[in-house]
Every structure is written in structure tokens, then in C-alpha cells.
Design a protein around this motif. Structure first.
Motif, PDB file in Angstrom:
ATOM      1  N   HIS A 187       0.834  -1.220   0.000  1.00  0.00           N
ATOM      2  CA  HIS A 187       0.000   0.000   0.000  1.00  0.00           C
ATOM      3  C   HIS A 187       0.866   1.266   0.000  1.00  0.00           C
ATOM      4  N   LEU A 188       2.057   1.194   0.633  1.00  0.00           N
ATOM      5  CA  LEU A 188       2.956   2.358   0.601  1.00  0.00           C
ATOM      6  C   LEU A 188       3.691   2.425  -0.735  1.00  0.00           C
ATOM      7  N   ALA A 189       4.116   1.252  -1.242  1.00  0.00           N
ATOM      8  CA  ALA A 189       4.876   1.205  -2.507  1.00  0.00           C
ATOM      9  C   ALA A 189       4.070   1.808  -3.655  1.00  0.00           C
ATOM     10  N   ALA A 190       2.783   1.462  -3.720  1.00  0.00           N
ATOM     11  CA  ALA A 190       1.929   1.949  -4.814  1.00  0.00           C
ATOM     12  C   ALA A 190       1.854   3.474  -4.804  1.00  0.00           C
ATOM     13  N   LEU A 191       1.788   4.033  -3.600  1.00  0.00           N
ATOM     14  CA  LEU A 191       1.626   5.482  -3.472  1.00  0.00           C
ATOM     15  C   LEU A 191       2.950   6.212  -3.739  1.00  0.00           C
ATOM     16  N   VAL A 192       4.031   5.726  -3.131  1.00  0.00           N
ATOM     17  CA  VAL A 192       5.330   6.396  -3.290  1.00  0.00           C
ATOM     18  C   VAL A 192       5.773   6.374  -4.749  1.00  0.00           C
ATOM     19  N   SER A 193       5.433   5.301  -5.465  1.00  0.00           N
ATOM     20  CA  SER A 193       5.876   5.190  -6.863  1.00  0.00           C
ATOM     21  C   SER A 193       5.270   6.290  -7.736  1.00  0.00           C
ATOM     22  N   GLN A 194       4.210   6.940  -7.249  1.00  0.00           N
ATOM     23  CA  GLN A 194       3.600   8.049  -7.994  1.00  0.00           C
ATOM     24  C   GLN A 194       4.320   9.372  -7.729  1.00  0.00           C
ATOM     25  N   LEU A 195       5.096   9.422  -6.637  1.00  0.00           N
ATOM     26  CA  LEU A 195       5.660  10.704  -6.201  1.00  0.00           C
ATOM     27  C   LEU A 195       7.036  10.998  -6.777  1.00  0.00           C
ATOM     28  N   THR A 196       7.771   9.955  -7.201  1.00  0.00           N
ATOM     29  CA  THR A 196       9.120  10.180  -7.713  1.00  0.00           C
ATOM     30  C   THR A 196       9.446   9.096  -8.732  1.00  0.00           C
ATOM     31  N   ASN A 197      10.313   9.421  -9.702  1.00  0.00           N
ATOM     32  CA  ASN A 197      10.756   8.353 -10.605  1.00  0.00           C
ATOM     33  C   ASN A 197      12.215   8.001 -10.341  1.00  0.00           C
ATOM     34  N   ASP A 198      12.609   8.125  -9.081  1.00  0.00           N
ATOM     35  CA  ASP A 198      13.952   7.760  -8.644  1.00  0.00           C
ATOM     36  C   ASP A 198      13.808   6.690  -7.559  1.00  0.00           C
ATOM     37  N   THR A 199      14.292   5.483  -7.862  1.00  0.00           N
ATOM     38  CA  THR A 199      14.100   4.355  -6.928  1.00  0.00           C
ATOM     39  C   THR A 199      14.693   4.642  -5.553  1.00  0.00           C
ATOM     40  N   GLU A 200      15.925   5.223  -5.532  1.00  0.00           N
ATOM     41  CA  GLU A 200      16.572   5.472  -4.230  1.00  0.00           C
ATOM     42  C   GLU A 200      15.741   6.460  -3.405  1.00  0.00           C
TER      43      GLU A 200
END
Length: 330
Positions: A187-200
Motif C-alpha cells: 500500500h505504501l509502494a503503490a503510493l510512493v511510486s507516484q511521487l518520484t521516478n527515482d528508486t533510491e
């Protein structure tokens, strides 16, 4: 964890395809410039290219990962692979000269050598001119990989001697998968992946307790706006402002709220697989029936307007109070 060609092909299909072809045809360029934003896999692909170049049991274009060379490159101590990074704020002439001296000796293990220059845009003018001589007279069996996030700062004379490979910003799905692999809850991964396109950067955000708390506060505000309309301005005053207490955090808060309303719209349009807040899906389905598509679109627009106004030095508390009153309508 070591990334393999397959992992990276999902991040950068075009780059991987081009390099794989060159390895198979034994036509690797003597100098590459890897250009793209932070976190797009430039260094990972550089390390993989080095392994393929030195591998004793190359399989098609893929390194075996188990020979002496692959293992030493992975652990960062192969004598013929050199990585140059900024010393302080810049890469200095002395660093490039030291690299040239290394390369004037014959290869320790074989006649091959490979060097990577990380943040090549941070070379001083003297360092860049030193490197230029190096690039103009390439040794056979030598590969240079320059990496930059600031392509426009690289000297044209260097650009013209390198094969340019542009790394695309990562897609949210790739980042989400990388986060889940790093033990971040879905649930956190899905949301954070929308906020940045930098994995680190995504991993940093997802591991920050402030973010997990912020997500809960956003959900709470949304539920109050939908179900207990009169209480939303009070909640902004008592809970919201103390958590989202500077401009960057307020912008993040607005983004997280925006994604909830976008999810309601996705449900209305029959695109449930695109919903980011999957753990709220039952509530979102219920709300999707209670609101018209037009009303949801207007709410999305009002959040985007609030984001714009946030940067126009408006009082953030008044901005949020006005926004929740707008969201409560219709």
C-alpha cells in the motif's frame, strides 16, 4: 542486490537492447555517455556492461555472474575496472591523470580495461580537457562510460566522441516493484511510486515514518470531507497543519489527497486495476456511486489549483480550509 540484464530490461528496454546487440556483435563503442535522471539505473547498467566485457563464460550477451571477473566486479575490486567520482564538489585534473597513468600500464588480468566517470558534468575544465585527449586516442579494448544527470553541462567536444544513451524516467510500476522487493508494504509502494521516478528517493520516502503517518492523515481528512462535512476545517486546524508544516510537506499532502480523488474517478471509469489506494477499494467504490464524474473532476481541479496557489505565498492554513470547503460541495 545485484541487478541482472532481465531486471534492467524492464527499466530501460531501449538501452539494454542496444547494448545487448553491440555485445553480441562484438561492436561495443570505446566511449559511452549514459544520460538521465538520478535513480534510472545508469550505474547498475554500467556495472553489468563491465561484467559482460570481462566475463570468462559469457552467455550470449549476459555475464555468468559466477566467474572470477564477474565476482570481483560485483565486489568493486577488479584491477582493470576503475570508477572515478567527484572528489568534493568536482572531478579534478589529477583524478583524470591518475586514471590515464593506470591505463598506460598494460592490463593486470588481460589486455582489457574499463573506466566509469560518475557525474561527468562535475569535471573541472582542466579535467575535461585531460579526458578529451584520452577519448581522442582510445586504446583498443578500452571502454569509457561517462554518466551524467546534467547532459547540457558536458563539453560538446566530449559529446561528439561518445555514443549517447538516454535513460528514461522509470515508470511507476517499475518503482513499485523495486520497493516491494525492498520489503516496503504494497500500500505504501503503490503510493510512493507516484511521487518520484527515482528508486533510491522512493525507498527513502517509503521508509520515513512521517510519510506513513501523513498517508493516514490524508485518508482521515478525505473520510471527514465525505462523511462529516462540518468537521473538515477543524481537522485542518488541529491535525493537518502540524503534520504538513512546510511547503514541501504541504505539497506532498495535496498530492496524496489528489490520488484518492483520481482513484474514485478510476473506479467510475471502470479502471479499478489503476487504483493506487487498493486498501480503500471498497470505500472508493461506495463513494464512486455517490458522486458524479463531473463532481469528482471538479474536486481534482480544485486540488490542482490549491497546489498552484501554494507556491504563490498564500497562507497555507487558509488555503487548506478553503479547499476542504470546496471539496465538501456536491
Amino acid at each position: 542486490m545485484a541487478k541482472n540484464w532481465q531486471d534492467l530490461a524492464s527499466y530501460q528496454p531501449r538501452v539494454i537492447k542496444l547494448l545487448a546487440n553491440s555485445i553480441q556483435k562484438q561492436r561495443l563503442a570505446h566511449a559511452y555517455l549514459f544520460e538521465g535522471k538520478r535513480g534510472t539505473g545508469k550505474k547498475d547498467i554500467g556495472i553489468l556492461l563491465a561484467k559482460s566485457f570481462f566475463c570468462e563464460n559469457l552467455q550470449d550477451y549476459k555475464p555468468c555472474e559466477s566467474c572470477k571477473n564477474c565476482k570481483r566486479i560485483q565486489s568493486g575490486n577488479h584491477p582493470d575496472v576503475h570508477i572515478v567520482e567527484p572528489d568534493g564538489l568536482s572531478i579534478k585534473k589529477g583524478q583524470i591523470q591518475a586514471l590515464q597513468e593506470e591505463f598506460s600500464k598494460s592490463g593486470v588480468e588481460s589486455n582489457k580495461k574499463l573506466y566509469m566517470i560518475i557525474h561527468a558534468d562535475k569535471m573541472t575544465v582542466n579535467a575535461a580537457n585531460s579526458l578529451l585527449k584520452f577519448l581522442e586516442e582510445p586504446n583498443a579494448n578500452t571502454i569509457a562510460i561517462l554518466m551524467t544527470e546534467q547532459y547540457h553541462k558536458i563539453l560538446n567536444t566530449i559529446l561528439s566522441r561518445c555514443q549517447l544513451l538516454s535513460f528514461q524516467p522509470l515508470q511507476p510500476k517499475s518503482i513499485e516493484e523495486a520497493l516491494i522487493e525492498s520489503s516496503i508494504p504494497k500500500h505504501l509502494a503503490a503510493l510512493v511510486s507516484q511521487l518520484t521516478n527515482d528508486t533510491e528517493a522512493a525507498i527513502e520516502i517509503a521508509q520515513d515514518d512521517w510519510f506513513a503517518q501523513g498517508r493516514l492523515k490524508v485518508i482521515k481528512l478525505y473520510e471527514i470531507v465525505v462523511n462529516r462535512k462540518g468537521q473538515a476545517p477543524i481537522y485542518v486546524h488541529t491535525d493537518w497543519m502540524s503534520h504538513f508544516n512546510d511547503k514541501d510537506k504541504q505539497e506532498t499532502g495535496l498530492d496524496l489527497l489528489l490520488y484518492i480523488y483520481k482513484d474514485v474517478l478510476s473506479v467510475q471509469l471502470g479502471n479499478e486495476e489503476q487504483v493506487i489506494y487498493q486498501d480503500l477499494i471498497q470505500q472508493l467504490k461506495q463513494h464512486a456511486l455517490q458522486m458524479t464524474q463531473r463532481s469528482v473532476t471538479e474536486k481534482i481541479t480544485s486540488i490542482l489549483e490549491a497546489k498552484k496557489r501554494l507556491h504563490a505565498n498564500v497562507n497555507p492554513q487558509l488555503l487548506m480550509e478553503k479547499l476542504v470547503l470546496t471539496l465538501q460541495e456536491g
